[in-house]
Scaffold this active site. Structure first.
Site: not given
Length: 195
Positions: A122, A129-131
């Site tokens: 992620h 950041i893929c959050l």
């Protein structure tokens, strides 16, 4: 009074005097007549409160780089250590938080920075950041501390060190601000939608 001096070439008197009425600016007020607290004051107070809390009682493995904050509350550097017993044990990472005057109603821009960007499904190699809590699932009830805990938890639960499958394409084509990415959240890997 305001005096304006002209050059000799103009062949006008050496000075002209211009008078103008002073403009009175009224302090903004609420409907009840109380002074309106401007957003800058509110978001700075919230950030200051969060900063003091994070310095006094940081979550495990989290420290604030106070040398880089100074008088500018709009950018913070936060250090995160990999937890014992995880793939990132003994590693140290740095996050950059950028806030605007809409905080906490608008999420901070959060990226990994420095020479040690974690290799994670992620986390892109440019630090993005893929959050979901950094974009569509953000809530004013969240804080810098809760974001740090979520990122530490994301790192701790990783089973394999690898980049997202679309890392190369994303890094070449993305905006510098990860909040402008349309992320597609699903399962174990990160993806984005290009528009």
């Amino acid at each position: 009074m305001l005096k304006i001096f002209k050059s000799k070439k103009d062949k006008l008197p050496k000075s002209e005097i211009i008078t103008c009425e002073p403009q009175v600016t009224k302090e903004p007020r609420t409907k009840c007549g109380k002074p309106l607290v401007l957003d800058n004051t509110r978001w700075e107070r919230r950030l200051h409160k969060e900063l003091m809390s994070l310095i006094k009682e940081p979550p495990p493995g989290v420290t604030v780089d106070t040398d880089n904050i100074g008088q500018n509350l709009s950018e913070w550097k936060i250090n995160i250590a990999g937890f014992e017993g995880t793939l990132y044990e003994g590693e140290h990472f740095q996050l950059l938080f950028k806030f605007n005057n809409k905080y906490p109603f608008d999420s901070p821009e959060v990226t990994f920075i420095g020479n040690n960007i974690p290799v994670h499904p992620h986390v892109y190699s440019n630090g993005h950041i893929c959050l979901s809590i950094l974009t569509e699932d953000w809530s004013p009830a969240l804080s810098v501390q809760s974001v740090c805990l979520s990122i530490a938890s994301m790192l701790s639960s990783c089973r394999e060190k690898k980049r997202p499958p679309d890392n190369t394409l994303y890094v070449k084509t993305c905006n510098k601000n990860p909040k402008k990415t349309k992320w597609w959240y699903h399962g174990e890997s990160a993806n984005y939608l290009a528009f």
